[in-house]
Write a protein that holds these residues in place. Structure first.
Motif, mmCIF file in Angstrom:
data_model
loop_
_atom_site.group_PDB
_atom_site.id
_atom_site.type_symbol
_atom_site.label_atom_id
_atom_site.label_comp_id
_atom_site.label_asym_id
_atom_site.label_seq_id
_atom_site.Cartn_x
_atom_site.Cartn_y
_atom_site.Cartn_z
ATOM 1 N N VAL A 1 0.973 -1.095 -0.259
ATOM 2 C CA VAL A 1 -0.055 0.129 0.225
ATOM 3 C C VAL A 1 0.846 1.460 -0.139
ATOM 4 O O VAL A 1 1.579 1.079 0.694
ATOM 5 C CB VAL A 1 -1.085 -0.170 1.052
ATOM 6 N N ALA A 2 0.245 2.276 -0.975
ATOM 7 C CA ALA A 2 1.276 3.764 -1.072
ATOM 8 C C ALA A 2 -0.220 4.791 0.153
ATOM 9 O O ALA A 2 -1.371 4.265 -0.794
ATOM 10 C CB ALA A 2 1.467 3.855 -2.151
ATOM 11 N N LEU A 3 0.282 5.339 0.646
ATOM 12 C CA LEU A 3 -0.667 6.419 1.107
ATOM 13 C C LEU A 3 -0.490 7.363 1.601
ATOM 14 O O LEU A 3 0.933 7.740 1.666
ATOM 15 C CB LEU A 3 -0.728 5.617 2.966
ATOM 16 N N ILE A 4 -0.739 9.031 0.566
ATOM 17 C CA ILE A 4 -1.014 9.443 0.205
ATOM 18 C C ILE A 4 -1.987 10.454 1.117
ATOM 19 O O ILE A 4 -2.826 10.289 1.337
ATOM 20 C CB ILE A 4 -0.993 10.354 -0.934
ATOM 21 N N SER A 5 -1.296 11.722 1.771
ATOM 22 C CA SER A 5 -2.527 12.775 3.238
ATOM 23 C C SER A 5 -2.446 13.283 2.751
ATOM 24 O O SER A 5 -0.529 13.689 2.790
ATOM 25 C CB SER A 5 -2.236 11.524 3.639
ATOM 26 N N GLN A 6 -2.351 14.427 2.732
ATOM 27 C CA GLN A 6 -2.490 15.950 3.098
ATOM 28 C C GLN A 6 -2.660 16.329 4.221
ATOM 29 O O GLN A 6 -2.082 17.234 4.389
ATOM 30 C CB GLN A 6 -4.434 16.755 2.083
ATOM 31 N N SER A 7 -2.683 15.165 5.207
ATOM 32 C CA SER A 7 -3.260 15.241 6.716
ATOM 33 C C SER A 7 -1.737 14.769 7.327
ATOM 34 O O SER A 7 -2.064 13.347 6.681
ATOM 35 C CB SER A 7 -4.544 15.512 6.847
ATOM 36 N N GLY A 8 -1.036 15.428 8.118
ATOM 37 C CA GLY A 8 0.311 14.602 8.591
ATOM 38 C C GLY A 8 -0.494 13.598 9.591
ATOM 39 O O GLY A 8 -0.747 12.058 9.626
ATOM 40 N N GLY A 9 -1.197 14.518 9.885
ATOM 41 C CA GLY A 9 -2.556 13.631 11.501
ATOM 42 C C GLY A 9 -2.748 12.103 11.144
ATOM 43 O O GLY A 9 -3.051 10.990 11.685
ATOM 44 N N GLY B 1 -2.153 -2.737 12.621
ATOM 45 C CA GLY B 1 -3.243 -3.300 13.315
ATOM 46 C C GLY B 1 -3.538 -4.146 12.501
ATOM 47 O O GLY B 1 -3.630 -5.348 13.511
ATOM 48 N N GLU B 2 -3.588 -3.982 11.242
ATOM 49 C CA GLU B 2 -4.605 -5.151 10.656
ATOM 50 C C GLU B 2 -4.067 -6.512 10.099
ATOM 51 O O GLU B 2 -4.155 -7.030 9.122
ATOM 52 C CB GLU B 2 -5.790 -4.146 9.617
ATOM 53 N N GLY B 3 -2.345 -5.675 10.096
ATOM 54 C CA GLY B 3 -1.321 -6.354 9.386
ATOM 55 C C GLY B 3 -1.406 -6.289 7.942
ATOM 56 O O GLY B 3 -0.617 -7.118 6.787
ATOM 57 N N VAL B 4 -1.954 -5.162 7.276
ATOM 58 C CA VAL B 4 -1.345 -4.647 6.060
ATOM 59 C C VAL B 4 -0.284 -3.662 5.829
ATOM 60 O O VAL B 4 0.300 -3.204 6.662
ATOM 61 C CB VAL B 4 -2.637 -3.556 5.490
ATOM 62 N N GLY B 5 0.641 -4.745 4.657
ATOM 63 C CA GLY B 5 1.770 -3.847 4.607
ATOM 64 C C GLY B 5 1.776 -2.514 3.920
ATOM 65 O O GLY B 5 1.077 -1.986 3.158
ATOM 66 N N LEU B 6 2.616 -1.680 4.634
ATOM 67 C CA LEU B 6 2.673 -0.372 3.659
ATOM 68 C C LEU B 6 4.255 -0.383 2.803
ATOM 69 O O LEU B 6 5.503 -0.460 2.500
ATOM 70 C CB LEU B 6 2.926 0.987 4.680
ATOM 71 N N SER B 7 3.790 0.502 1.681
ATOM 72 C CA SER B 7 5.097 0.849 0.552
ATOM 73 C C SER B 7 5.899 2.127 0.589
ATOM 74 O O SER B 7 7.518 2.029 1.424
ATOM 75 C CB SER B 7 4.678 0.193 -0.552
ATOM 76 N N LYS B 8 5.157 3.004 0.725
ATOM 77 C CA LYS B 8 5.570 4.677 1.446
ATOM 78 C C LYS B 8 4.260 4.954 2.477
ATOM 79 O O LYS B 8 3.379 4.601 1.417
ATOM 80 C CB LYS B 8 6.022 5.394 0.528
ATOM 81 N N ALA B 9 4.359 6.328 2.754
ATOM 82 C CA ALA B 9 3.749 6.950 2.928
ATOM 83 C C ALA B 9 4.505 8.211 2.914
ATOM 84 O O ALA B 9 6.015 8.552 3.682
ATOM 85 C CB ALA B 9 3.293 6.591 4.481
ATOM 86 N N ILE B 10 3.442 9.432 2.436
ATOM 87 C CA ILE B 10 3.561 10.713 2.057
ATOM 88 C C ILE B 10 2.414 11.556 2.199
ATOM 89 O O ILE B 10 1.184 11.654 2.297
ATOM 90 C CB ILE B 10 3.770 11.207 0.871
ATOM 91 N N LEU C 1 -2.393 10.220 7.993
ATOM 92 C CA LEU C 1 -2.054 9.672 7.825
ATOM 93 C C LEU C 1 -0.965 8.566 8.858
ATOM 94 O O LEU C 1 -1.019 7.938 8.910
ATOM 95 C CB LEU C 1 -0.384 9.952 6.818
ATOM 96 N N VAL C 2 -0.685 9.602 9.854
ATOM 97 C CA VAL C 2 -0.021 8.389 10.967
ATOM 98 C C VAL C 2 -0.615 7.152 11.743
ATOM 99 O O VAL C 2 -0.837 6.302 11.760
ATOM 100 C CB VAL C 2 0.838 9.053 11.852
ATOM 101 N N ASP C 3 -2.255 8.178 12.296
ATOM 102 C CA ASP C 3 -3.329 7.871 12.841
ATOM 103 C C ASP C 3 -4.066 5.971 11.125
ATOM 104 O O ASP C 3 -4.000 4.925 12.247
ATOM 105 C CB ASP C 3 -4.847 7.914 12.618
ATOM 106 N N HIS C 4 -3.225 6.108 10.556
ATOM 107 C CA HIS C 4 -3.676 5.210 9.632
ATOM 108 C C HIS C 4 -2.720 4.219 9.294
ATOM 109 O O HIS C 4 -2.825 3.290 8.868
ATOM 110 C CB HIS C 4 -4.384 5.033 7.991
ATOM 111 N N MET C 5 -2.000 4.596 10.028
ATOM 112 C CA MET C 5 -0.222 4.126 9.889
ATOM 113 C C MET C 5 -0.913 2.878 10.778
ATOM 114 O O MET C 5 -0.307 1.771 10.484
ATOM 115 C CB MET C 5 0.522 4.345 9.127
ATOM 116 N N VAL C 6 -0.841 3.479 11.719
ATOM 117 C CA VAL C 6 -1.281 2.776 13.584
ATOM 118 C C VAL C 6 -1.567 1.806 12.974
ATOM 119 O O VAL C 6 -1.945 0.532 13.813
ATOM 120 C CB VAL C 6 -1.891 3.302 14.233
ATOM 121 N N LYS C 7 -3.302 1.960 12.160
ATOM 122 C CA LYS C 7 -4.364 1.328 11.606
ATOM 123 C C LYS C 7 -3.540 0.330 10.482
ATOM 124 O O LYS C 7 -4.314 -1.604 10.996
ATOM 125 C CB LYS C 7 -5.336 1.883 11.348
#
Lengths: 242, 455
Positions: free
Chosen positions: B156-164, B175-184, B166-172
């Motif tokens: 998953v690449a996650l791109i967010s206008q809001s930093g908060g 928690g779900e064991g879903v992997g991330l490629s990049k977060a911006i 973004l971090v919240d969804h990284m936590v989630k």
């Protein structure tokens, strides 16, 4: 696809900021779409003469640059059955602010739809199809698609409408003329793409559809207000029609 | 504009290190990258000196050797000079953490920054952002290491206008064991916004799903975004904030009144098969389901369960979301009956939903799923699994995933997420079968697969 006369209609409406009903209808009839037979009567005698020639019942609507939503000012009378009623109505409408005449039209019956367009800030021209009439905003049964529309978009718009059974012939009624409705949507889509630097929104409401016709019974084109959107004139200088 | 330098820098400079304030964003970024990620990172402050015994460079130009990236966290008025220096030093890109630009009325300063960067074809993220999380290379979030929740490496690449957000969804995601490629976190997205990142991640081999949190697009950018998303070949999921109508003028037409910003956004996404997550509860499960399945489905759902109540609730939810649960033909029901254990043959209900009852064993689920997966009239299977049924084992996820690999028909599982049952959950998840927390969420996942096509 804009003819010289169509451009002129828009140009002459620039000052008011919107195209009044008679000119808007002329505009869409020039684009090949159907409008009711109509006559803009300044005098009561003209109104009576035209009504007699097309036969009663007729519709009478006030024309005024001060009135955008005619029904809110009690400026529309449908089902006028005779000369006496027409004269009474004319008299009443002529007292509305900014009175510039009365539009006399043939009555068309069928399903009332709203077909519109908006020049969206983020997405550009979008087309709206919905259940129309005075209560369109109460029912909010509308489907939006980004223009230009393709046939598959039109099919999906009709499919997604809650009022779809009305189009397909509800309780024994004949289905509306699908080809005419398609043509109207496609023509509007083409128009808004060529007008994208000039228009803000378009209401065709109601569009009355029955088994043989799709008639634009009322039309309004809101033009871009150049005094409040200078970006448009700068970045697209020369692209618009003005 | 080449964005590669932004995501996989070999080394980087953190500009704006404070020699006195340990909580300064630049210090947090420097420390976490140096000590936790073991990145090659250089501190910069125009006054020079020593920080934690390391030489502080007065300018990025003074650092010996080639620097790949600049992370800038100085006062806003210093940023244009820092970017100019970075360009002169041959740096490949920058992340501008600093605030104090368009968001606080300094549009001119931001415009100046953009024109400097554009002229040099120099990409930068921000300003006013958390920046980039590119595990395991580096991250520019000014969140101390011990407070970061790190999702596993994934698609998953996650791109967010809001930093908060973004971090919240990284936590989630973690928690779900879903992997991330990049977060911006793109902040003011002065130069690089959703469109540029969409183009980059469409080409990024490590990314399977591109997810966005969007507050709004610039003039006509929505149109460009949607046309690029449609042709990008990967599922794109978007969560929009700002759904309430605003700014409609009193004289507006009916159309303008009914085609508000959000209504248009939502309709156009559907028109082009970009999947809208309607709220924060949908975004993560949608990312999960698209990590497993990239295609789209029709709306016919087959439901297999060990409880009649679960089946009934799932049918209700499917129907209310416009999905169908077609009844199986009598001949199909006879076929399934022959394939399941004799002791449940008489008590099962096989019409769809298929209720195998609480006496079912793994074999019954596997055989039924295999049969339904081969039926053309079924587009997707929901398996509502009750781990407390005595005949069920945690092998089931692995066995069902084999069926997906053979038939290509998506399977979505529901398993209650409590510690005791996590082995069942992982049995699915680790074998690339998405698992929901609730029956409703399982249906939402199926709906996401259906929405992933032009409407």
């Amino acid at each position: 696809m804009l003819t010289r006369e169509m451009r002129e209609i828009l140009l002459t409406s620039k000052e008011t900021g919107w195209v009044l009903e008679p000119q808007a209808k002329r505009f869409f009839s020039l684009a090949g779409l159907e409008v009711p037979r109509y006559f803009l009567a300044g005098q009561i005698e003209e109104a009576v003469r035209f009504a007699k020639s097309i036969g009663y019942p007729v519709v009478a609507k006030v024309v005024s640059p001060k009135v955008i939503h005619k029904s809110e000012k009690n400026g529309v009378e449908v089902g006028i059955g005779n000369e006496r009623q027409l004269m009474g109505t004319f008299d009443r409408l002529s007292k509305i602010e900014g009175f510039a005449g009365v539009l006399i039209e043939e009555m068309v019956s069928g399903v009332e739809l709203i077909i519109g367009a908006k020049n969206d800030f983020q997405f550009g021209p979008v087309i709206l199809l919905g259940l129309g009439g005075t209560w369109a905003e109460i029912y909010q049964d509308v489907v939006l698609r980004m223009a230009p529309l393709m046939q598959k978009d039109i099919d999906s718009m009709k499919r997604c409408l809650r009022a779809r059974p009305l189009l397909e012939g509800y309780r024994g009624a004949e289905p509306v003329d699908s080809e005419k409705l398609n043509k109207l949507l496609l023509t509007l889509s083409d128009l808004v793409m060529s007008l994208e630097h000039d228009f803000e929104s378009i209401d065709l409401n109601p569009v009355i559809c029955n088994s043989s016709r799709c008639v634009i019974a009322d039309a309004r084109i809101m033009l871009k207000n150049f005094t409040i959107s200078p970006i448009t004139t700068q970045s697209h200088r020369g692209e618009g029609i003005f | 504009m080449d964005l590669h330098g932004l995501f996989k820098p070999k080394n980087f400079a953190v500009i704006g290190i404070s020699l006195t304030n340990e909580r300064h964003p630049a210090n947090v970024i420097y420390n976490k990258n140096k000590f936790r990620l073991r990145a090659e990172v250089f501190p910069v402050n125009d006054r020079g000196g020593l920080y934690q015994g390391e030489k502080v460079y007065a300018s990025i130009l003074d650092i010996p050797g080639k620097i790949d990236l600049a992370v800038i966290a100085t006062r806003s008025e210093m940023v244009p000079k820092m970017v100019t220096d970075s360009i002169r030093a041959g740096v490949k890109g920058a992340v501008v953490i600093s605030g104090g630009f368009a968001e606080s009325g300094n549009k001119d300063l931001q415009d100046r920054l953009v024109s400097i960067a554009k002229e040099a074809d120099f990409p930068f993220i921000g300003p006013n952002c958390l920046g980039i999380y590119s595990h395991p290379f580096y991250d520019t979030f000014f969140i101390p290491s011990e407070r970061m929740i790190r999702p596993e490496k994934g698609g998953v690449a996650l791109i967010s206008q809001s930093g908060g957000i973004l971090v919240d969804h990284m936590v989630k995601l973690a928690g779900e064991g879903v992997g991330l490629s990049k977060a911006i976190s793109i902040g003011n997205k002065a130069l690089i916004g959703e469109i540029e990142l969409l183009e980059y991640f469409a080409q990024d081999p490590e990314t399977n799903v591109i997810a966005f949190y969007i507050e709004g697009f610039g003039k006509r950018e929505g149109r460009e975004f949607i046309l690029k998303a449609e042709g990008c070949g990967k599922p794109v999921v978007a969560l929009k904030a700002g759904k309430t109508p605003m700014g409609i003028r009193a004289v507006a037409s009916h159309t303008a009144a009914m085609a508000g910003d959000y209504e248009v956004f939502s309709s156009v996404l559907a028109q082009y098969g970009v999947v809208e997550a309607k709220d924060e509860y949908e975004l993560i499960p949608f990312c999960e389901v698209f990590c497993c399945y990239r295609g789209s489905i029709g709306g016919n759902i087959g439901i297999i369960t060990g409880s009649g109540g679960h089946g009934a609730l799932a049918v209700d939810t499917c129907l209310s979301h416009g999905l169908s649960v077609p009844a199986l033909a009598d001949s199909d029901q006879i076929e399934i009956r022959q394939r399941i254990s004799p002791r449940i043959q008489a008590i099962s209900s096989l019409r769809n939903p298929v209720d195998l009852t609480g006496s079912a064993v793994d074999e019954d689920f596997v055989n039924t799923a295999k049969f339904l997966s081969e039926r053309e009239e079924i587009d997707c299977l929901l398996i509502l699994l009750l781990p407390y049924l005595p005949g069920i084992s945690s092998d089931l996820g692995a066995r069902l995933s084999q069926i997906y690999r053979q038939t290509g028909k998506p399977i979505i599982a529901y398993v209650p997420h409590v510690d005791k049952f996590m082995m069942f959950v992982e049995g699915f998840q680790l074998n690339q079968i998405p698992v929901s927390h609730s029956i409703e969420e399982a249906v939402h996942m199926a709906e996401a697969l259906r929405r992933h096509q032009p409407c």
